[in-house]
Design an enzyme around this catalytic site. Sequence first.
Site, short mmCIF file in Angstrom:
data_model
loop_
_atom_site.label_atom_id
_atom_site.label_comp_id
_atom_site.label_asym_id
_atom_site.label_seq_id
_atom_site.Cartn_x
_atom_site.Cartn_y
_atom_site.Cartn_z
N THR A 173 0.81 -1.22 0.00
CA THR A 173 0.00 0.00 0.00
C THR A 173 0.84 1.27 0.00
O THR A 173 1.78 1.41 0.79
CB THR A 173 -0.93 0.01 1.22
OG1 THR A 173 -1.74 -1.18 1.21
CG2 THR A 173 -1.85 1.23 1.19
N LYS A 232 -3.64 4.52 -2.38
CA LYS A 232 -4.69 5.26 -1.71
C LYS A 232 -4.95 6.58 -2.44
O LYS A 232 -4.01 7.36 -2.66
CB LYS A 232 -4.30 5.54 -0.26
CG LYS A 232 -4.22 4.28 0.61
CD LYS A 232 -5.59 3.69 0.88
CE LYS A 232 -5.53 2.54 1.87
NZ LYS A 232 -6.88 2.00 2.18
N ASP A 277 -7.58 2.55 -4.24
CA ASP A 277 -8.50 2.49 -3.11
C ASP A 277 -8.90 3.91 -2.72
O ASP A 277 -8.12 4.66 -2.15
CB ASP A 277 -7.85 1.79 -1.92
CG ASP A 277 -8.83 1.57 -0.78
OD1 ASP A 277 -10.01 1.95 -0.92
OD2 ASP A 277 -8.42 1.01 0.26
N ASP A 293 -15.74 -2.44 -0.28
CA ASP A 293 -15.02 -2.61 0.98
C ASP A 293 -15.92 -2.16 2.12
O ASP A 293 -16.55 -2.98 2.78
CB ASP A 293 -13.70 -1.84 0.96
CG ASP A 293 -12.89 -2.05 2.25
OD1 ASP A 293 -13.34 -2.79 3.14
OD2 ASP A 293 -11.80 -1.45 2.37
N LYS A 333 -12.52 -8.61 5.09
CA LYS A 333 -11.58 -8.35 6.16
C LYS A 333 -12.12 -8.98 7.43
O LYS A 333 -13.32 -8.85 7.74
CB LYS A 333 -11.39 -6.84 6.37
CG LYS A 333 -10.74 -6.11 5.20
CD LYS A 333 -10.67 -4.61 5.47
CE LYS A 333 -10.00 -3.86 4.33
NZ LYS A 333 -10.04 -2.39 4.52
N CYS A 366 -7.00 -6.23 4.91
CA CYS A 366 -6.67 -6.11 6.33
C CYS A 366 -6.74 -4.65 6.76
O CYS A 366 -6.71 -3.74 5.94
CB CYS A 366 -5.26 -6.64 6.60
SG CYS A 366 -3.93 -5.69 5.80
N ASP A 421 -0.61 -6.63 3.78
CA ASP A 421 0.72 -6.02 3.96
C ASP A 421 0.83 -5.25 5.27
O ASP A 421 1.82 -4.53 5.48
CB ASP A 421 1.03 -5.08 2.80
CG ASP A 421 0.06 -3.89 2.72
OD1 ASP A 421 -1.04 -3.98 3.32
OD2 ASP A 421 0.39 -2.89 2.08
#
Length: 327
Positions: A125, A150, A175, A224, A246, A274, A298
């Site tokens: 990420t 992100k 994301d 998500d 998640k 996660c 990660d």
Amino acid sequence: MARVISVESERFAIAGTFTISRGSKTEAEVVTVTIGEDGQSGRGECVPYKRYGETIEGVRDAIEAMREQIAGGISRAALLDAMPAGAARNAVDCALWDLEAKITGKPVASSICAAPPRALETAYTLSLGEPDAMAAQARANALRPLLKVKIGGDNDMARIRAVSKAAPASRIILDANEGWSDDNIVANLGFAAEHGIALIEQPLPAGRDGILRHIAHPVPICADESVHEAKNLASLVGLYDAVNIKLDKSGGLTAALVLRHRARELGFGVMVGCMVGTSLAMAPAVLLAQDADFVDLDGPLLLARDRAPGLVYQGSLVSPPDPALWG
């Protein structure tokens, strides 16, 4: 013999600052549950998430409220009815999985994996920032095969362009963390498609994503924040192409396995993701992710210091957990 339960709050510094569309943080705050029985103990870790109204104190209180039932031998199946989905149930559920493995000597993988677990390629990420700063992050990680970027600001096209140019060989997940709007999503999706983006996570706020049913998806779109439990999945058909599972959202490995099965039944692609936590939180997710289309585990790579023993990462490959860690 009654089970013995301990609940602990821990803080792990993040290497630098982790920034998404909703804000920044410099440490991971986790709650760890240890359940002992017959001379063995099992552990589970969760990350309370403010986006879902969770706090360290609230999660600890929820676990403490279950102390008597846990001590009395509550099963994982009964736990699904006794606690709502969320971080607190996740920590207890994963501790029970680990405890059973330790008592029986039968690894969790032998119960839930169709084949011996293997090392998986995880996304890495990149925090939200100005385009030049994100390009520098991408350049530093350009040898990684999968990057998760992100975004979710006013300048996302420049970010997409900068990162794609800086890591031309990497597959890229964007994301947005609910940061786009009805006004810019069509243009942003088209721009992402032009730059070969592989997947876009949660572009619009949960509950305000109805437009996704009526616009083209030139890049697959993954839910998500919009997905937590299997019972709500059917309502996302036609809106999303994939779902991010998640453990902290589903409320543990037991519920996540049900969610994964239902997602496949409904034709969704599957990502296993996660929160930012330690290897103890990632360990059960590595087993859950054995057949996932995308893996984003990660969390420990973003920490200044992981828990020991931890998962073994070699570049972007994460190996299954050793029993000394979990399972």
